[in-house]
Motif scaffolding. Sequence first.
Motif, PDB file in Angstrom:
ATOM      1  N   ASN A 349       0.831  -1.198   0.000  1.00 40.69           N
ATOM      2  CA  ASN A 349       0.000   0.000   0.000  1.00 40.69           C
ATOM      3  C   ASN A 349       0.866   1.248   0.000  1.00 40.69           C
ATOM      4  O   ASN A 349       1.887   1.304   0.703  1.00 40.69           O
ATOM      5  CB  ASN A 349      -0.896   0.033   1.246  1.00 40.69           C
ATOM      6  N   SER A 350       0.480   2.229  -0.791  1.00 41.92           N
ATOM      7  CA  SER A 350       1.067   3.562  -0.716  1.00 41.92           C
ATOM      8  C   SER A 350      -0.024   4.508  -0.242  1.00 41.92           C
ATOM      9  O   SER A 350      -1.172   4.437  -0.722  1.00 41.92           O
ATOM     10  CB  SER A 350       1.600   3.994  -2.083  1.00 41.92           C
ATOM     11  N   GLN A 351       0.305   5.388   0.689  1.00 42.42           N
ATOM     12  CA  GLN A 351      -0.706   6.213   1.335  1.00 42.42           C
ATOM     13  C   GLN A 351      -0.266   7.661   1.402  1.00 42.42           C
ATOM     14  O   GLN A 351       0.906   7.965   1.637  1.00 42.42           O
ATOM     15  CB  GLN A 351      -0.970   5.703   2.758  1.00 42.42           C
ATOM     16  N   SER A 352      -1.230   8.545   1.171  1.00 44.57           N
ATOM     17  CA  SER A 352      -1.021   9.978   1.362  1.00 44.57           C
ATOM     18  C   SER A 352      -2.347  10.561   1.820  1.00 44.57           C
ATOM     19  O   SER A 352      -3.303  10.650   1.029  1.00 44.57           O
ATOM     20  CB  SER A 352      -0.562  10.651   0.075  1.00 44.57           C
ATOM     21  N   SER A 354      -5.824  10.725   2.816  1.00 42.81           N
ATOM     22  CA  SER A 354      -6.925   9.785   2.605  1.00 42.81           C
ATOM     23  C   SER A 354      -6.766   8.966   1.332  1.00 42.81           C
ATOM     24  O   SER A 354      -7.586   8.097   1.034  1.00 42.81           O
ATOM     25  CB  SER A 354      -8.258  10.549   2.541  1.00 42.81           C
ATOM     26  N   THR A 356      -5.127   6.141  -0.987  1.00 41.53           N
ATOM     27  CA  THR A 356      -4.430   4.868  -0.844  1.00 41.53           C
ATOM     28  C   THR A 356      -4.413   4.155  -2.186  1.00 41.53           C
ATOM     29  O   THR A 356      -5.449   4.067  -2.852  1.00 41.53           O
ATOM     30  CB  THR A 356      -5.110   3.966   0.195  1.00 41.53           C
ATOM     31  N   HIS A 357      -3.226   3.661  -2.565  1.00 46.89           N
ATOM     32  CA  HIS A 357      -3.119   2.891  -3.808  1.00 46.89           C
ATOM     33  C   HIS A 357      -2.362   1.607  -3.526  1.00 46.89           C
ATOM     34  O   HIS A 357      -1.389   1.585  -2.763  1.00 46.89           O
ATOM     35  CB  HIS A 357      -2.400   3.691  -4.895  1.00 46.89           C
TER      36      HIS A 357
END
Length: 668
Positions: A349-352, A354, A356-357
Amino acid sequence: MKFFVSVLPLIAASTVLVHGQTSSGPKQYYLSLGDSLARGYQPNGDTTHGFADQFYSYLQTKGVPNYINYGCSGETSTTFINGGCPLWNQVRNGYGQTPQLTAALSFINSRPSQVSPVTLDIGANDALSYFNPSTCAVSATWQSDLSGFDTRLRSILSQLKTALNGTGDLFLMNYYNPYQNQCAGTSVGTVFATFNTTIQNAAFDYGVPVADVFSAFGGAAPPNPFLSTYSWITTLGDIHPTTTGYGVIAQAFEFNACYATGDFCFSINPANQQTIPGSSNTFTLNLNPGHGFAGSVSFANFTLTGSNPPSGVTAFLPAPIALTGPASAVMTVAVAPGIPNGTYGFSVNSQSASLTHLASSQIMSVVPQYTISIAPSVATVVPGSAASYSVSIAPSGTFSGAVSVSLMNSPAGVSAAPLTVAAGSSGTLVVSTASNTTAGNYTLGITTAPVTGGATQNSTVQLNVQPPDYTLSAAPSSLTVTAGASAPYTASVTPVSGFASSVLVSLATPPAGVSAAPITVSPGMSGPLTVGTKPCTVGGDYALTLTGTVSGGPTHSTSVNLSVNAAANPIYYKVSGGLPADTTAMFSTPPSVKGDFSLQASPGSLTVYRGYSNLFGIVDIAADGSGSTSSPVKISASATAVPGTYFLSLQGASCSYKHSTAILLTIK
């Protein structure tokens, strides 16, 4: 029908950097430019599942209604600019024989602010001329050829960017190397790495993003087990991608386009990697901000997917990245000992905030079942004959099956029947050549796989195809003689590739005073070559060339050295210039000198009575330090000699010098 291929080389992984990148976003038309990859060629006849087709499916979700494909199989950077693409009549959206660049510029200019994105793949067929995939030999002119490609690529990028005028996106791609397994360890890798870097640098200077196809296809380290899935190289010997491979390329373009407003794109390269339990692999986590995105991206939740994933697979995730442009980070995945064979998917998961990819990839756990050894590593054959390689299989653990052995991507005129070798034994792989097989040094790829299924292993051997030949040598390498003596050398002929003719060995362009009679030497034999010198041969060191010739065959040479010490040369006398009739001059044994000398007669005048003789002496003064010596000369006059006074010239000569002196002869 003539078949044109597009070499998909390029080996060096590159960080995808963009200079001055701005995104115009998707518009009314997607335009695909390039060679057979843009066209979507596959050797099974399918041209509808290329990367451009699959990329267009993504673009349709972003509102792009029209798709134009100008890709021409066989296109080079030169024909792209000037015209002359060999398969112009097979272009999917034809534009006649107009140069593809001209057609593209016309299309863009006639639809201002409506064309975006434009994808370009060009240069693969340029690279085809840089090396020979059969032998892995690199052209001596590849660097200058690459410089010309760089100039043309920059011209293409400049004109396309000008036509788009900031209202459309242009994307370029680098290339995978379909020959990285069969040419492993050769300079081919260096050439392709430089070619990829050339594309990257030109793209950077013109603000053009580069889809990192190279990394997506598995990177540089051979063997690359995914070439058989992503391309036709293993099954049909064709370098073009499969539908799956074209999908990987399309995903690389999707990542670079990143048509997401206020969001970012995330991918993992390569799509899968093979590893041995107890070791680790690295994956690249790629990020690309969409329009209007600002923020930091972190990575979390490494998860093995699928049913019953094994324990013992650990990921070391990188630190968060403040994303202001395209960026990447390295993730290490360690596989513990004991992980069974299998392909295991994982996701990250990549998160920034809210957002998420999720991106995914795979690890192939491959427990070595056997080790392979091949001997010899290099074999030499005559065209039309065969080379035998001994293939030994040493099992690991409990493996007891048989292993299939076959030749990968053999060059024209080279073939081998597949071989099956039982574990713990050896077999002979016979590699045959045709009578017209081109002479050269070939790197052959050999692949092995368990008959019952399992991981493949790839190896390489060298096959040197040479016509019958020989080598010429001489011994000793150097001899020293005194002028006038002979130097005994031995000439040897060593046959190569079944050479069976006798060789005529002679001394080529001998220096003055040095000679040798030619000799004939049979293959595998030696013969005495005697080099003679003369008493007057000048002292010094001579580099002699011995040449071997065969009627209608090759000529070879070898060199030896001959050192000649100057001899002490005798001085020879004679009287000339007026010795009267019925008189004679008798000289004693002359002296010898190495260098120059002076000549002096004593006395300077001499009286001889008819019927008698008289003596005078010749003094030779040697300038070479050998001192002086006197030689008596007797002049006799017969009873019938004519009385009178005569002026005589007395001459003395050695090999290199000549002098004279005068005496006065009176006959009474």
